[in-house]
Design a protein around this motif. Structure first.
Motif, mmCIF file in Angstrom:
data_model
loop_
_atom_site.group_PDB
_atom_site.id
_atom_site.type_symbol
_atom_site.label_atom_id
_atom_site.label_comp_id
_atom_site.label_asym_id
_atom_site.label_seq_id
_atom_site.Cartn_x
_atom_site.Cartn_y
_atom_site.Cartn_z
ATOM 1 N N UNK A 61 8.764 14.495 0.606
ATOM 2 C CA UNK A 61 9.836 13.813 1.352
ATOM 3 C C UNK A 61 9.336 12.625 2.182
ATOM 4 N N UNK A 62 8.372 11.885 1.613
ATOM 5 C CA UNK A 62 7.905 10.670 2.287
ATOM 6 C C UNK A 62 6.896 10.917 3.389
ATOM 7 N N UNK A 63 6.537 12.174 3.602
ATOM 8 C CA UNK A 63 5.581 12.449 4.691
ATOM 9 C C UNK A 63 4.218 11.832 4.430
ATOM 10 N N UNK A 64 3.896 11.644 3.117
ATOM 11 C CA UNK A 64 2.583 11.079 2.789
ATOM 12 C C UNK A 64 2.403 9.703 3.436
ATOM 13 N N UNK A 65 3.532 9.024 3.734
ATOM 14 C CA UNK A 65 3.430 7.688 4.354
ATOM 15 C C UNK A 65 3.571 7.773 5.867
ATOM 16 N N UNK A 66 3.658 8.977 6.354
ATOM 17 C CA UNK A 66 3.914 9.143 7.788
ATOM 18 C C UNK A 66 2.878 10.085 8.404
ATOM 19 N N UNK A 67 1.625 9.659 8.299
ATOM 20 C CA UNK A 67 0.548 10.490 8.861
ATOM 21 C C UNK A 67 0.133 9.906 10.201
ATOM 22 N N UNK A 68 0.264 10.688 11.229
ATOM 23 C CA UNK A 68 -0.117 10.206 12.566
ATOM 24 C C UNK A 68 -1.238 11.083 13.097
ATOM 25 N N UNK A 69 -2.391 10.475 13.432
ATOM 26 C CA UNK A 69 -3.523 11.297 13.862
ATOM 27 C C UNK A 69 -3.159 12.154 15.065
ATOM 28 N N UNK A 70 -3.551 13.425 14.983
ATOM 29 C CA UNK A 70 -3.200 14.383 16.036
ATOM 30 C C UNK A 70 -2.067 15.293 15.586
ATOM 31 N N UNK A 71 -1.238 14.775 14.674
ATOM 32 C CA UNK A 71 -0.143 15.512 14.052
ATOM 33 C C UNK A 71 0.796 16.231 15.030
ATOM 34 N N UNK A 72 1.123 15.538 16.110
ATOM 35 C CA UNK A 72 2.223 16.034 16.954
ATOM 36 C C UNK A 72 1.857 17.092 17.956
ATOM 37 N N UNK A 73 0.575 17.314 18.155
ATOM 38 C CA UNK A 73 0.198 18.233 19.233
ATOM 39 C C UNK A 73 -1.181 17.835 19.775
ATOM 40 N N UNK A 74 -1.286 17.818 21.093
ATOM 41 C CA UNK A 74 -2.550 17.480 21.753
ATOM 42 C C UNK A 74 -3.157 18.795 22.225
ATOM 43 N N UNK A 75 -4.389 19.067 21.829
ATOM 44 C CA UNK A 75 -4.999 20.361 22.162
ATOM 45 C C UNK A 75 -6.380 20.168 22.791
ATOM 46 N N UNK A 76 -6.787 21.141 23.563
ATOM 47 C CA UNK A 76 -8.131 21.066 24.146
ATOM 48 C C UNK A 76 -8.272 21.999 25.322
ATOM 49 N N UNK A 84 -11.653 27.140 34.021
ATOM 50 C CA UNK A 84 -11.320 26.719 32.657
ATOM 51 C C UNK A 84 -9.969 27.249 32.192
ATOM 52 N N UNK A 85 -9.187 26.376 31.575
ATOM 53 C CA UNK A 85 -7.982 26.809 30.863
ATOM 54 C C UNK A 85 -7.922 26.059 29.531
ATOM 55 N N UNK A 86 -7.259 26.665 28.570
ATOM 56 C CA UNK A 86 -7.021 26.028 27.275
ATOM 57 C C UNK A 86 -5.571 25.582 27.242
ATOM 58 N N UNK A 87 -5.332 24.503 26.524
ATOM 59 C CA UNK A 87 -3.992 23.931 26.592
ATOM 60 C C UNK A 87 -3.578 23.316 25.260
ATOM 61 N N UNK A 88 -2.288 23.438 24.946
ATOM 62 C CA UNK A 88 -1.736 22.603 23.865
ATOM 63 C C UNK A 88 -0.442 21.987 24.362
ATOM 64 N N UNK A 89 -0.189 20.772 23.928
ATOM 65 C CA UNK A 89 0.965 20.037 24.431
ATOM 66 C C UNK A 89 1.626 19.339 23.244
ATOM 67 N N UNK A 90 2.832 19.761 22.897
ATOM 68 C CA UNK A 90 3.483 19.194 21.713
ATOM 69 C C UNK A 90 4.008 17.795 22.014
ATOM 70 N N UNK A 91 3.821 16.920 21.031
ATOM 71 C CA UNK A 91 4.139 15.503 21.207
ATOM 72 C C UNK A 91 5.440 15.186 20.463
#
Ligand code: HXC
Length: 513
Positions: A61-76, A84-91
């Motif tokens: 469905x056209x996703x092959x042309x819509x690749x964004x590094x990180x793929x919609x979530x920032x993690x670390x 210390x805490x671990x975190x993910x944040x959806x973009x």
């Protein structure tokens, strides 16, 4: 080719997520971006990102042309108050923060690290749900997350902050975590949205009414903390973290500095009205026992007849569970039992001592409660207190009637210490009802039944509307002045510091669900 520059450019591209226009749209909705949120959540410059170059693997469905590094979530990972805490944040700017196979893999990777390294995980949710173009791999990704949420449960604290849409099966990840924070007006959670609701049940309802912060805070109890905006919610998450340990094998931080206004020792004795049938605000009583401004109420707008929250006494974190005479006379009903039980279990899982402040006229009668299962739900609270092995103390301020006396952390279900104020009334029921039952014949045959009833009521009240019958039998350990409560509690929690108690061997208990 300048390889360092290439790296820097790639980083910048990833940081831009879905691009400047979509970031502007996010801001227009009064929402921050995934990275802005992380920066507010964590200590300054402590965030270490992982997986910023991950791209999805889909070519449908056209996703092959819509690749964004990180793929919609920032993690670390990073730190909050130096821990210390671990975190993910959806973009949301990247394909609506939708969850692809790789997006899920990134979340699972930080969850695995959190579980292995025994530190909390915090999820910032802002997502359109399963990435529709990917189909089943996205659903499997959710299942991978749910599985890890369950493995982590009771082992490390898990917090969910809902800062945008969270719909469909996606709601089950926050639901499996310990606490959910929601932002007014911009966040919503539902299993099926307003359109499906309309088709199936013909109900017309807005997203906000169906699953906004208020609906879940007041009606369903799914939302534990409501905040006005992205900035305040992240501030509140940081604040809550200061009450929690890193994992089930450690203790919450215990600052040695604390403040206590001594005028509260005078105030505490004047809060209860002279007439024991009148209400008062239990939060005022709690405030006079604890360090100044240390109460962090959980589930404030749900089942208001019970108050639960974290507090500190001489710097030590405790969990408070208290009946609230100002709401439904502090009666225990289904929602109050569920609310109390869940909080008690969190505290027990994470070594947070429990303080129960009791003024309860009993369980709420009626067909509604019985048919909806007050027996099983009430048993949850009983079970939760009974199995809790953390230090446990009860203060009975006024009524401790019926089964509710047993349930509210009585000595016989394992509480370490029970204190009662001179105003305590510890009995099977209130004197009026008791007299009506046990002196039924005498009252009916009396010349003046009303006067006889009053006389018998007084007789029963003289016998039980005090703490001394219970103290004689050791069901309360001491009768104390209200003004002595704080010092008694401080000494008792210190005394119980080394408590170690083990439950009989079992795979797991079978709490009535
Ligand atoms: C792929 C998605 C997406 C999704 C949104 N987008 N949701 N892409 N999969 N699930 C994309 C949109 O196409 C759009 O792309 C961009 O994200 C922003 O979406 P908008 O619709 O423009 O934003 P907004 O008007 O704010 O509406 C947000 C929304 C809506 C209410 C979340 O996008 C929506 O209804 N999405 C679908 C929700 C859904 O049904 N998800 C599946 C739920 S079931 P462009 O390129 O135009 O900017 C589920 C199952 C989980 O999640 C099961 C687990 C067991």
């Amino acid at each position: 080719m300048d390889l360092n520059k290439q790296l820097i450019d790639k980083r910048e591209a990833s940081k831009l997520g879905g691009g400047a226009d979509r970031i502007a749209k996010q801001h227009e909705k009064s929402k921050l971006t995934a990275r802005e949120r992380i920066n507010l959540l964590l200590d300054e410059n402590s965030f270490q990102e992982m997986g910023m170059f991950v791209e999805h693997r889909s070519d449908s469905f056209g996703l092959e042309k819509n690749k964004i590094p990180g793929d919609g979530v920032v993690t670390g990972y990073g730190t909050i108050h130096g821990r210390t805490v671990y975190v993910f944040s959806q973009d949301f700017t990247v394909l609506g923060g939708s969850l692809s196979e790789t997006h899920a893999e990134k979340i699972c990777k930080v969850m695995d690290l959190a579980i292995k390294n025994r530190a909390p995980i915090i999820g910032l949710n802002d997502s359109g749900g399963a990435r529709i173009q990917e189909g089943v791999v996205s659903l499997a990704g959710y299942a991978d997350i749910f599985y890890r949420n369950t493995l982590a449960s009771g082992s490390i604290p898990q917090l969910s902050v809902v800062m945008g849409p969270c719909a469909g099966g996606a709601v089950y990840s926050p639901a499996l975590t310990d606490f959910i924070f929601m932002v007014e007006d911009t966040s919503y959670m539902f299993v099926t949205g307003p359109n499906v609701v309309k088709t199936v049940t013909h109900e017309e309802v807005t997203s906000e009414d169906l699953g906004g912060a208020k609906a879940h805070a007041e009606k369903s109890g799914v939302n534990h903390f409501t905040s006005q905006n992205d900035v305040t919610v992240l501030h509140e998450v940081r604040d809550l973290m200061s009450y929690l340990p890193q994992n089930c094998e450690t203790f919450a931080p215990h600052p040695t500095k604390f403040e206590f206004n001594p005028s509260k020792l005078d105030k505490i004795g004047s809060i209860l009205p002279a007439n024991s049938t009148l209400p008062y605000d239990m939060r005022e009583v709690i405030d006079c026992m604890i360090d100044d401004n240390s109460f962090r109420e959980v589930h404030k707008d749900f089942a208001t007849n019970i108050v639960v929250g974290f507090a500190r006494i001489e710097g030590r974190t405790i969990g408070v569970v208290a009946n609230q005479p100002a709401s439904l006379a502090g009666v225990l009903d289904i929602d109050a039992s569920r609310k109390g039980a869940r909080f008690v279990r969190f505290c027990d899982a994470f070594n947070i001592p429990l303080l129960c402040v009791e003024d309860v006229p009993g369980f709420l009668p009626g067909t509604d409660q019985e048919w909806r299962g007050i027996i099983s739900h009430g048993a949850k609270l009983l079970y939760a207190f009974s199995e809790a092995t953390v230090p446990r103390i009860t203060v009975i301020t006024r009524k401790a009637y019926g089964g509710a006396f047993d349930v509210m952390n009585s000595k016989n279900i394992g509480a370490d210490l029970n204190f009662a104020w001179p105003t305590a009334e510890i009995a099977v029921m209130g004197a009026k009802g008791a007299a009506e039952i046990i002196f039924k014949r005498e009252i009916a045959t009396a010349e003046n039944p009303e006067a006889k009833w009053k006389e018998k009521e007084q007789e029963y009240a003289d016998m039980f509307a005090n703490p001394y019958k219970a103290a004689e039998r050791g069901f309360v350990d001491d009768v104390i002045l209200p003004s002595e409560t704080r010092s008694k509690l401080a000494a008792a929690f210190k005394m119980l510091e080394g408590k170690k108690e083990e439950l009989p061997t079992k795979k797991h208990g079978n709490i009535p669900l």
